[in-house]
Design a protein around this motif. Sequence first.
Motif, PDB file in Angstrom:
ATOM      1  N   PHE A 330      -1.403 -28.080 -50.271  1.00 50.92           N
ATOM      2  CA  PHE A 330      -2.362 -28.681 -49.347  1.00 50.92           C
ATOM      3  C   PHE A 330      -3.729 -28.892 -49.990  1.00 50.92           C
ATOM      4  O   PHE A 330      -4.703 -29.146 -49.292  1.00 50.92           O
ATOM      5  CB  PHE A 330      -2.496 -27.811 -48.094  1.00 50.92           C
ATOM      6  CG  PHE A 330      -1.281 -27.848 -47.207  1.00 50.92           C
ATOM      7  CD1 PHE A 330      -1.183 -28.760 -46.168  1.00 50.92           C
ATOM      8  CD2 PHE A 330      -0.224 -26.982 -47.430  1.00 50.92           C
ATOM      9  CE1 PHE A 330      -0.059 -28.799 -45.355  1.00 50.92           C
ATOM     10  CE2 PHE A 330       0.907 -27.009 -46.619  1.00 50.92           C
ATOM     11  CZ  PHE A 330       0.987 -27.925 -45.587  1.00 50.92           C
ATOM     12  N   LYS A 355      -3.458 -31.317 -42.974  1.00 46.16           N
ATOM     13  CA  LYS A 355      -4.272 -30.097 -42.896  1.00 46.16           C
ATOM     14  C   LYS A 355      -5.645 -30.395 -42.308  1.00 46.16           C
ATOM     15  O   LYS A 355      -6.139 -29.674 -41.432  1.00 46.16           O
ATOM     16  CB  LYS A 355      -4.416 -29.483 -44.288  1.00 46.16           C
ATOM     17  CG  LYS A 355      -5.222 -28.184 -44.335  1.00 46.16           C
ATOM     18  CD  LYS A 355      -5.161 -27.593 -45.736  1.00 46.16           C
ATOM     19  CE  LYS A 355      -5.911 -26.266 -45.809  1.00 46.16           C
ATOM     20  NZ  LYS A 355      -7.363 -26.442 -45.726  1.00 46.16           N
ATOM     21  N   ALA A 365      -2.648 -25.722 -40.784  1.00 44.96           N
ATOM     22  CA  ALA A 365      -1.370 -26.234 -41.278  1.00 44.96           C
ATOM     23  C   ALA A 365      -0.873 -25.350 -42.408  1.00 44.96           C
ATOM     24  O   ALA A 365      -1.646 -24.670 -43.076  1.00 44.96           O
ATOM     25  CB  ALA A 365      -1.521 -27.681 -41.760  1.00 44.96           C
ATOM     26  N   PHE A 379       2.103 -27.525 -38.308  1.00 48.97           N
ATOM     27  CA  PHE A 379       0.667 -27.656 -38.044  1.00 48.97           C
ATOM     28  C   PHE A 379       0.433 -27.325 -36.574  1.00 48.97           C
ATOM     29  O   PHE A 379       1.268 -27.607 -35.710  1.00 48.97           O
ATOM     30  CB  PHE A 379       0.126 -29.048 -38.410  1.00 48.97           C
ATOM     31  CG  PHE A 379       0.569 -30.165 -37.505  1.00 48.97           C
ATOM     32  CD1 PHE A 379      -0.157 -30.518 -36.369  1.00 48.97           C
ATOM     33  CD2 PHE A 379       1.723 -30.888 -37.803  1.00 48.97           C
ATOM     34  CE1 PHE A 379       0.252 -31.560 -35.550  1.00 48.97           C
ATOM     35  CE2 PHE A 379       2.139 -31.928 -36.991  1.00 48.97           C
ATOM     36  CZ  PHE A 379       1.403 -32.266 -35.856  1.00 48.97           C
TER      37      PHE A 379
END
Length: 400
Positions: A330, A355, A365, A379
């Motif tokens: 991420f 995210k 997330a 998420f």
Amino acid sequence: MKTILIVDDAPENILVIGKRLMQGFEVLAATSGEEALQLAHAQRPALILLDVKMPGMDGYEVLARLKQDAATQAIPVIFVTAANTAESETDALRSGAADFIHKPVNLDVLESRIALQLALKEQEQALLALNESLERKVAERTGELQRAKESAEAANSAKSNFLHNMSHEMRTPVHQIVGLLQLIQTQPDNPKCNAWIDQVVDSAHRLTGMFDAVLRVTELDSRMLATHPEPLDPATLVEEVVAPLRTRIGAKGLSVETRVAALNEPVSGDAEWIRHALHCYLDNAIKFTEHGSIEIAMQIEERSDEALRVCFTVTDTGVGFGPEVRARLFNLFEQADNSMSRRHEGSGLGLVTVKKIAERLGGGAGCSSEPGRGSTFWFAVRLGRGQPVPGPAGHGLQGG
């Protein structure tokens, strides 16, 4: 209470000095060098008053042995001597004594000398502690700077790789567009022109999608995007995401299942953002799953008077990945595996976007996975209970 060790072969001297010092200290006594060394090692007194001339082991030898013992070498020693010459004073200081006092002992002077040496010792210990603290802080700061340097270098490397990959991804449709337009220009009557035009449009859409992905992350970072809460039904929203992708899912021989918890009450949220986040997850699941199934689910995590926290998950039976990949998935400019990513088109910004969207909607997330055993991406967002309150206008998401 601090302890003082008096070493003298004359008990009457110990008695006189000890009686005076007992008012403020715990007093130990030794009448020989051997006894003094044993007591000093065992009791670790704060200070030692040491007679110089003693039978057997004199004060100089006792002091030398004290300095050789790690347990006693830092104890300040004041020589008590009958010698009253400059040479004897010099010898005492050179041997490592902290101070000296002449016999017969002036008890007031002795107390002052003891107080001075103990104060100096406390200051020395405080300075040592401060120095150790500073060394620790310097080491910690050096470590932090080194980690920051390594992190910056890793981020710069990831950025370079990302830009290289993006340029490759963009160059392919650009070359296709240029080549097809040249064919259309040189062969306007060719019956394949309509198909070529369709390919040009498709390549242009791919380019637009890449530009939109970069723009979307930039807008989320700059907080240019405003939320637009509206009434929504999670089950309908999930189906709106799945429906356009069922053909792709079926073409790979995959099955898809949805499980959405019933809310039994009206809720509101930014449906467009949630749809986009779900689309990113589902698109990735389709790309990296060669056989098996995909499941999209939603469940309620917590309730408050004003909102529900709900969690959307997309689970697949794809290739999976290990914890070292999960730790950076991420992060901006990071991708799971460049060799794998090259087999699938995309900007690599989808997970970063999810995210950021989730965080803007009051959640977060993440993911879990094992190599060869598939992955689950999740998420969480907050949905308002009841009807939404109109908010200020702002930018919405663009593109697919």
